[in-house]
Design an enzyme around this catalytic site. Structure first.
Site, PDB file in Angstrom:
ATOM      1  N   ARG A  44       0.822  -1.208   0.000  1.00 22.89           N
ATOM      2  CA  ARG A  44       0.000   0.000   0.000  1.00 22.89           C
ATOM      3  C   ARG A  44       0.856   1.258   0.000  1.00 22.89           C
ATOM      4  NH1 ARG A  44      -3.530  -3.579   3.310  1.00 22.89           N
ATOM      5  NH2 ARG A  44      -5.564  -3.422   2.342  1.00 22.89           N
ATOM      6  N   SER A  95     -20.806 -16.003  11.287  1.00 20.95           N
ATOM      7  CA  SER A  95     -20.301 -14.762  10.710  1.00 20.95           C
ATOM      8  C   SER A  95     -20.530 -14.741   9.204  1.00 20.95           C
ATOM      9  CB  SER A  95     -18.796 -14.685  11.035  1.00 20.95           C
ATOM     10  OG  SER A  95     -18.181 -13.597  10.406  1.00 20.95           O
ATOM     11  N   SER A 138     -19.591  -2.518   2.164  1.00 20.78           N
ATOM     12  CA  SER A 138     -19.056  -1.305   1.552  1.00 20.78           C
ATOM     13  C   SER A 138     -18.296  -1.530   0.267  1.00 20.78           C
ATOM     14  CB  SER A 138     -18.152  -0.596   2.538  1.00 20.78           C
ATOM     15  OG  SER A 138     -16.937  -1.290   2.638  1.00 20.78           O
ATOM     16  N   HIS A 169     -21.462   1.564   7.585  1.00 21.54           N
ATOM     17  CA  HIS A 169     -21.673   2.294   6.322  1.00 21.54           C
ATOM     18  C   HIS A 169     -23.110   2.765   6.157  1.00 21.54           C
ATOM     19  CE1 HIS A 169     -17.645   1.742   4.820  1.00 21.54           C
ATOM     20  NE2 HIS A 169     -17.687   0.573   5.427  1.00 21.54           N
ATOM     21  N   THR A 210     -19.744   3.535  13.443  1.00 19.60           N
ATOM     22  CA  THR A 210     -18.561   4.396  13.502  1.00 19.60           C
ATOM     23  C   THR A 210     -19.015   5.857  13.579  1.00 19.60           C
ATOM     24  OG1 THR A 210     -16.449   4.991  12.470  1.00 19.60           O
ATOM     25  CG2 THR A 210     -18.307   4.703  10.987  1.00 19.60           C
ATOM     26  N   LYS A 215     -17.292   7.997   9.619  1.00 23.14           N
ATOM     27  CA  LYS A 215     -17.697   7.985   8.208  1.00 23.14           C
ATOM     28  C   LYS A 215     -18.875   8.943   8.033  1.00 23.14           C
ATOM     29  CE  LYS A 215     -15.316   3.619   7.707  1.00 23.14           C
ATOM     30  NZ  LYS A 215     -15.332   2.161   7.600  1.00 23.14           N
ATOM     31  N   THR A 224      -7.082   5.201  26.679  1.00 24.29           N
ATOM     32  CA  THR A 224      -7.530   6.577  26.939  1.00 24.29           C
ATOM     33  C   THR A 224      -8.787   6.886  26.125  1.00 24.29           C
ATOM     34  OG1 THR A 224      -5.276   7.242  27.389  1.00 24.29           O
ATOM     35  CG2 THR A 224      -6.809   9.007  26.806  1.00 24.29           C
ATOM     36  N   THR A 235      -8.897  -6.958   0.331  1.00 24.56           N
ATOM     37  CA  THR A 235     -10.134  -6.237   0.640  1.00 24.56           C
ATOM     38  C   THR A 235     -11.294  -6.801  -0.186  1.00 24.56           C
ATOM     39  OG1 THR A 235      -8.766  -4.296   1.062  1.00 24.56           O
ATOM     40  CG2 THR A 235     -11.105  -3.915   0.856  1.00 24.56           C
TER      41      THR A 235
HETATM   42  C1  LIG Z   1     -14.429   1.226   8.489  1.00 24.54           C
HETATM   43  C2  LIG Z   1     -15.135   0.022   9.036  1.00 24.54           C
HETATM   44  C3  LIG Z   1     -15.068  -0.319  10.391  1.00 24.54           C
HETATM   45  C4  LIG Z   1     -14.129   0.371  11.326  1.00 24.54           C
HETATM   46  O1  LIG Z   1     -14.568   1.643  11.679  1.00 24.54           O
HETATM   47  P1  LIG Z   1     -13.465   2.753  12.051  1.00 24.54           P
HETATM   48  O2  LIG Z   1     -14.220   3.729  12.860  1.00 24.54           O
HETATM   49  O3  LIG Z   1     -12.925   3.269  10.770  1.00 24.54           O
HETATM   50  O4  LIG Z   1     -12.410   2.041  12.855  1.00 24.54           O
HETATM   51  C5  LIG Z   1     -15.863  -1.342  10.878  1.00 24.54           C
HETATM   52  N1  LIG Z   1     -16.684  -2.036  10.059  1.00 24.54           N
HETATM   53  C6  LIG Z   1     -16.755  -1.772   8.732  1.00 24.54           C
HETATM   54  C7  LIG Z   1     -17.686  -2.558   7.878  1.00 24.54           C
HETATM   55  C8  LIG Z   1     -15.970  -0.747   8.184  1.00 24.54           C
HETATM   56  O5  LIG Z   1     -15.999  -0.514   6.872  1.00 24.54           O
END
Ligand SMILES: *Cc1c(COP(=O)(O)O)cnc(C)c1O
Length: 403
Positions: free
Chosen positions: A21, A136, A188, A216, A244, A247, A277, A362
């Protein structure tokens, strides 16, 4: 021991597989996203970003930025501790209440990232429940896979979004054994969406808990930004929702929401939560503003869907192999890792367009692709520039067009 050679060998194998990468060194322009400055050894130039997960541009929203400025003036930079040792600020408490309400759950718990939330929650539940089978989905994100692995319990892989296969697996597990069905709402890379209600009904029929990654989808779907489960009216069927804050909400952090007891168990047992933390209050303040705004504003969500549909139509009209899907993700298939990288290099070097190639692991080998994430801030003109550039690169590199 020749450490240097051993380490260099490890890198060479990543490079030989075409998986090495290279990070693009960029700086987003405040208030002018998706424009950014691209830094190279030859100097800096302006580009348009087409692969950001700041899906709604909330990371640039004045309401979010104002809240962050105010928080830094009020209480400084870091939180100064773990949640247990002076690191629970009033912002954290407010945000956890806001997120529990968003998903109509009794409680929620913040983590420093969505990755940490998945990893800590799944591994902790598996350990605490004892001999818990985790079923899963085959396309689950690395953070869930890692949490399941670290939990150390039995695991079953379930064919992506396949209800019949899920039922077969559930039937074969001892009814008395604890089980969790773990899956995502919006996947995603392909942009497809899980039938959440049906999956949860099956899981509950066989006595399993349901764990849903809405990373997502939070902020992006549902009348208040509660995700696909909210959109589909099935929030009550999902036992644990994970999301998250980085995003759709545009800042940083992750969380789970669920019953008070379940959240309290993770809070009390997960080392990845306890010994780290807490999020900086400035980040939490920004997220709080973002979540609150998106609970009442649908403008961003509507523009986002419109932009994705428009880009998809423009790509299809140009005969480019865009994958049709019902979400906001716009993947364009290339099918070869080397060509995929060449395409993105051409776009960046010749057209000032930045999109990252998506290669194995990926996505499966042979399905290497470009993954565009149009935001409300991408204009028609930017889209036309993108389609024209892709058309030229497709011709030059002799890549397969749509059937
Ligand atoms: C990006 C992602 C995460 C992780 O979230 P971050 O806040 O970026 O660590 C978890 N699950 C999926 C499906 C993601 O695409």
């Amino acid at each position: 021991m020749d450490y240097q050679t051993k380490l260099a060998d490890a890198l060479r194998s990543v490079k030989d597989e075409g998986r090495y990468r290279v990070f693009a060194d960029i700086l987003r322009h405040r208030g002018d996203f998706p424009r950014a400055t691209f830094h190279t050894p030859e100097g800096a130039r302006d580009i348009v970003v087409w692969c950001s997960n700041d899906y709604l541009g909330m990371g640039q929203h004045p309401i979010v930025l104002d809240a962050m400025h105010r928080a830094i003036d009020e209480c400084g930079a870091g939180s100064g501790g773990t949640r247990n040792i002076s690191g629970t600020t009033h912002y954290h408490v407010d945000l956890e209440a806001e997120l529990a309400d968003l998903h109509q759950k009794e409680a929620s718990l913040l983590f420093t990232s969505g990755y940490a939330a998945n990893d800590a929650t799944l591994s902790t539940l598996a350990r605490v429940l004892g001999d818990c089978v985790i079923i899963s989905d085959a396309m689950n994100h690395a953070s869930m896979i890692e949490g399941i692995k670290r939990g150390g319990g039995p695991k079953r892989l379930w064919k992506h979004n396949d209800l019949a296969h899920l039922e077969q697996l559930l039937k074969d597990i001892d009814p008395e054994q604890p089980k969790i069905v773990a899956f995502e709402s919006v996947y995603s890379m392909d942009g497809d969406i899980a039938p959440i209600g049906e999956i949860c009904d099956l899981a509950h029929k066989y006595g399993a808990l349901t764990y849903l990654d809405e990373v997502h989808a939070v902020g992006l779907y549902g009348p208040r930004g509660g995700g696909i489960a909210e959109r589909d009216g099935v929030l009550d069927k999902v036992d644990i929702i994970e999301g998250t804050l980085a995003k759709g909400f545009g800042v940083m952090g992750g969380y789970i929401a669920g019953s008070s007891v379940l959240v309290d168990v993770v809070r009390s047992y997960a080392p990845g939560f306890i010994f780290s933390t807490s999020l900086a209050p400035v980040l939490v303040a920004g997220v709080l503003a973002s979540v609150r705004h998106l609970k009442t504003s649908n403008v961003e969500r509507e523009q986002h869907q419109e932009r994705a549909a428009t880009l998809r139509a423009k790509l299809a009209a140009a005969g480019l192999p865009v994958m049709m899907c019902e979400s906001h993700i716009v993947p364009v298939m290339v099918g070869d890792p080397v060509i995929c990288k060449q395409v993105t290099d051409d776009l960046l070097n010749d057209h000032d367009i930045y999109v990252q190639p998506i290669n194995y692991p990926t996505v499966p080998r042979g399905t290497e692709r470009l993954r565009f994430t149009p935001c409300p801030v991408h204009t028609d003109e930017m889209m036309d520039d993108l389609v024209r550039a892709l058309d030229q690169v497709w011709t030059r590199r002799k890549i397969r067009r749509a059937a």
